[in-house]
Design a protein around this motif. Sequence first.
Motif, short mmCIF file in Angstrom:
data_model
loop_
_atom_site.label_atom_id
_atom_site.label_comp_id
_atom_site.label_asym_id
_atom_site.label_seq_id
_atom_site.Cartn_x
_atom_site.Cartn_y
_atom_site.Cartn_z
N ASN A 28 81.84 31.47 65.81
CA ASN A 28 83.12 30.05 66.65
C ASN A 28 82.52 28.77 66.87
O ASN A 28 83.28 27.74 66.24
CB ASN A 28 84.06 30.96 67.81
N VAL B 147 85.20 43.11 65.08
CA VAL B 147 86.75 43.17 64.84
C VAL B 147 87.72 42.86 66.79
O VAL B 147 88.72 42.19 66.87
CB VAL B 147 87.61 44.40 64.59
N ASP C 155 87.23 39.20 67.60
CA ASP C 155 88.47 38.43 66.50
C ASP C 155 87.09 37.21 65.90
O ASP C 155 87.44 35.74 65.72
CB ASP C 155 89.62 37.58 67.78
N SER D 197 85.85 38.80 63.14
CA SER D 197 85.48 39.05 61.54
C SER D 197 86.51 38.37 60.58
O SER D 197 86.43 38.20 59.82
CB SER D 197 86.56 40.25 61.24
N THR D 198 87.68 37.26 61.20
CA THR D 198 88.08 36.40 60.11
C THR D 198 87.15 35.58 60.10
O THR D 198 87.88 34.87 59.27
CB THR D 198 89.49 35.97 60.79
N ARG D 199 86.56 35.56 60.49
CA ARG D 199 85.20 33.67 60.42
C ARG D 199 83.57 34.13 59.66
O ARG D 199 83.08 33.59 59.84
CB ARG D 199 85.29 33.34 62.01
N SER E 97 82.54 37.05 56.59
CA SER E 97 82.73 37.14 55.00
C SER E 97 81.77 39.04 55.18
O SER E 97 80.96 38.50 55.65
CB SER E 97 82.27 36.43 53.84
N ARG F 118 83.04 30.15 50.83
CA ARG F 118 84.06 29.76 51.25
C ARG F 118 84.74 27.50 50.61
O ARG F 118 83.83 27.00 50.90
CB ARG F 118 84.18 29.06 52.71
#
Length: 126
Positions: free
Chosen positions: A81, A104, A107, A109-111, A113, A126
């Motif tokens: 983060n 996941v 939270d 997993s969205t940051r 690859s 990215r």
Amino acid sequence: MRSASSRKQGENRTTAMAVNLLKNNAIIIELDESYALNNGAIYDEISNVIKTHKRKNVVLDFSRLDFIDECGVQALARAINKYSAKGIAFFAYKPAKSIIKQMVEKDISTRISFMGEREGIHKKRR
């Protein structure tokens, strides 16, 4: 790609983590079983590697881990983060399904690859 046991010129080990520098502004941090249980130090060590080597792409190599406990996942989430907000791209190399599930749930997993081959880092920028 060289393993942690076959250190060659251009590779560094600044902390207890095995670190491999790549030519394309990337670094591979090899995580092993010493980070699986009750280890909040993973945050400090990832931070030190990022500060020392100043790379924009960080590959976290999970290929030697099947599990990380809650403390380790929280420390990993803090590092991802903090540094993803500063423009660092994170990649997870071969994380176990249980580790993906934890990412996941936290939270993160969205940051990060997910990738199967470390050499593919140059294609995933990215």
